[in-house]
Write a protein that holds these residues in place. Sequence first.
Motif, PDB file in Angstrom:
ATOM      1  N   LEU B  39      60.289  26.405  45.376  1.00 51.07           N
ATOM      2  CA  LEU B  39      61.669  27.907  44.627  1.00 51.07           C
ATOM      3  C   LEU B  39      61.342  27.470  43.408  1.00 51.07           C
ATOM      4  O   LEU B  39      61.998  28.616  43.289  1.00 51.07           O
ATOM      5  CB  LEU B  39      62.602  26.919  45.750  1.00 51.07           C
ATOM      6  N   ASP B  40      60.901  26.712  42.857  1.00 54.03           N
ATOM      7  CA  ASP B  40      61.408  26.655  41.158  1.00 54.03           C
ATOM      8  C   ASP B  40      59.968  27.396  40.550  1.00 54.03           C
ATOM      9  O   ASP B  40      60.386  28.213  39.823  1.00 54.03           O
ATOM     10  CB  ASP B  40      61.689  25.176  40.826  1.00 54.03           C
ATOM     11  N   ASP B  41      59.043  26.870  41.456  1.00 51.58           N
ATOM     12  CA  ASP B  41      58.186  27.950  40.690  1.00 51.58           C
ATOM     13  C   ASP B  41      58.240  29.022  41.485  1.00 51.58           C
ATOM     14  O   ASP B  41      57.938  30.524  40.038  1.00 51.58           O
ATOM     15  CB  ASP B  41      56.689  27.351  41.862  1.00 51.58           C
ATOM     16  N   GLN B  44      60.753  31.460  38.681  1.00 52.24           N
ATOM     17  CA  GLN B  44      60.058  30.791  37.601  1.00 52.24           C
ATOM     18  C   GLN B  44      58.837  32.493  37.351  1.00 52.24           C
ATOM     19  O   GLN B  44      59.031  33.244  37.292  1.00 52.24           O
ATOM     20  CB  GLN B  44      59.171  30.018  37.044  1.00 52.24           C
ATOM     21  N   GLU B  45      58.674  33.162  38.994  1.00 54.35           N
ATOM     22  CA  GLU B  45      57.713  34.341  38.719  1.00 54.35           C
ATOM     23  C   GLU B  45      59.195  35.090  38.657  1.00 54.35           C
ATOM     24  O   GLU B  45      58.475  36.420  38.501  1.00 54.35           O
ATOM     25  CB  GLU B  45      57.158  34.041  39.971  1.00 54.35           C
ATOM     26  N   ARG B  47      61.792  35.156  36.719  1.00 52.55           N
ATOM     27  CA  ARG B  47      62.362  36.065  35.792  1.00 52.55           C
ATOM     28  C   ARG B  47      60.616  36.379  35.127  1.00 52.55           C
ATOM     29  O   ARG B  47      61.280  37.239  34.734  1.00 52.55           O
ATOM     30  CB  ARG B  47      62.250  34.529  34.975  1.00 52.55           C
ATOM     31  N   LEU B  48      59.181  36.603  35.494  1.00 48.42           N
ATOM     32  CA  LEU B  48      58.491  36.832  34.968  1.00 48.42           C
ATOM     33  C   LEU B  48      58.724  38.334  35.350  1.00 48.42           C
ATOM     34  O   LEU B  48      58.103  39.399  34.686  1.00 48.42           O
ATOM     35  CB  LEU B  48      57.079  36.301  36.056  1.00 48.42           C
ATOM     36  N   LEU B  50      60.788  39.885  36.142  1.00 47.60           N
ATOM     37  CA  LEU B  50      62.779  40.480  35.762  1.00 47.60           C
ATOM     38  C   LEU B  50      61.449  41.600  34.154  1.00 47.60           C
ATOM     39  O   LEU B  50      62.059  42.397  33.465  1.00 47.60           O
ATOM     40  CB  LEU B  50      63.622  39.631  35.609  1.00 47.60           C
ATOM     41  N   LEU B  51      60.815  40.419  33.609  1.00 47.63           N
ATOM     42  CA  LEU B  51      60.954  40.478  32.027  1.00 47.63           C
ATOM     43  C   LEU B  51      59.806  41.774  32.678  1.00 47.63           C
ATOM     44  O   LEU B  51      59.447  42.958  31.824  1.00 47.63           O
ATOM     45  CB  LEU B  51      60.623  39.776  31.504  1.00 47.63           C
ATOM     46  N   GLN B  52      59.272  41.661  33.364  1.00 42.46           N
ATOM     47  CA  GLN B  52      57.425  43.066  33.348  1.00 42.46           C
ATOM     48  C   GLN B  52      58.110  44.229  33.969  1.00 42.46           C
ATOM     49  O   GLN B  52      57.857  45.275  33.141  1.00 42.46           O
ATOM     50  CB  GLN B  52      56.895  42.556  34.537  1.00 42.46           C
TER      51      GLN B  52
END
Lengths: 201, 176
Positions: B39-41, B44-45, B47-48, B50-52
């Motif tokens: 889940l934590d990995d 992070q994906e 979030r990535l 979201l930024l993209q």
Amino acid sequence: MTEKEPEPEDEDLRRAVNLIGKEAGTAPRKRLSGGVIAGLLLGAVLVTFGALILFTADFGGDERQPFVQSLSEAENIACSEFIAVGEVVSTAPSDVADRIVVTFAVEVPLKPAASQATVKLDVLDPGLSDPQSDLRAGDRVLLEVPQREDFPPAVYRGSYLDSRVAEIERYLDEASDTECPPYFQEGGETVEMEENSNDGA
Amino acid sequence: MPRQRSTKAQRGASLLTDQQEVERVRAVLALGGVPWDDLDDALQEVRLKLLQSRSKPALETIRSPGAWASVIASRVAADWHRSRKRDIGLRERLAARWTARPPEHPQEDRDLALAVAERLELLTDLQRQVVALRFYVDLPVRDIALVLEIPEGTVKSRLNSAVAALRSRMKVEEIR
């Protein structure tokens, strides 16, 4: 088009799914492992895209509005309260959970163009969302503090700092004539999650 | 000169800095079939991505940033299984958690959740995705269709088949 009313069993299903979700959402976290790699990727993207995830929302009625919006660089700067390169002198917990007070020695003020040598900023802790953005005493960083208190500051460091500064300088003039979209302004509407809003299934 | 910022908490949706929002995204990931250990990995994906999304035109039209993060989480979950194994122990994990600590929820609700968790594992990734978006994120069908860029009829079809499968299990549990 009108969607049918949820059947009673849908409510059971909704309750069950929410219970599963609640348990999964609060499941114990593991410490950084594979996440570190993803975090590094995240840091890279932060730099690549000058990262700030930007949202707009509409709560006024039925009119559907885009709620994810890409701000231009000029808007990004216009929506920032403070942008400067400098050194983190110290950090301390704020009075409010998840916020920190950063004592920051300004080397290159970008917005505003002039600044006191040392400022104190009470900001949402950027390290909460991204370990790469954790601020520690002695860090030399570019700090972009958004107007909205509920958005974390963007942090650039290392080899990415100079390129980001160059990018900001390129848009500073344009930003001075650019208005920050209302949602991103200080005091902009805080998003409330709609609990159990039901538009029908 | 920046002013001293006020101490009033103005908590809202941002880049997954809000604990409730993080838990919500983790929930969508788990409901979508991401193993709890991942889940934590997966977070992070999200979030990535979201930024993209900043580099793309504004295409999305649903109500709240939190919901948008959940939509991205549902996509990450649906893609998670292509290169990794999907979660096959959701029911067991729930049961273990509820065994290890005093129950906070009525027994009836826990039984129902366990039954649904077991049945979720039999759904396809795309069925789990629409179930999570409809019943957890609470998006209407038309919004699900919009954000997944598929016809409403397809959403309804996936939902109907998924709900039918889940209901069949719920009924079995009810008559035990």
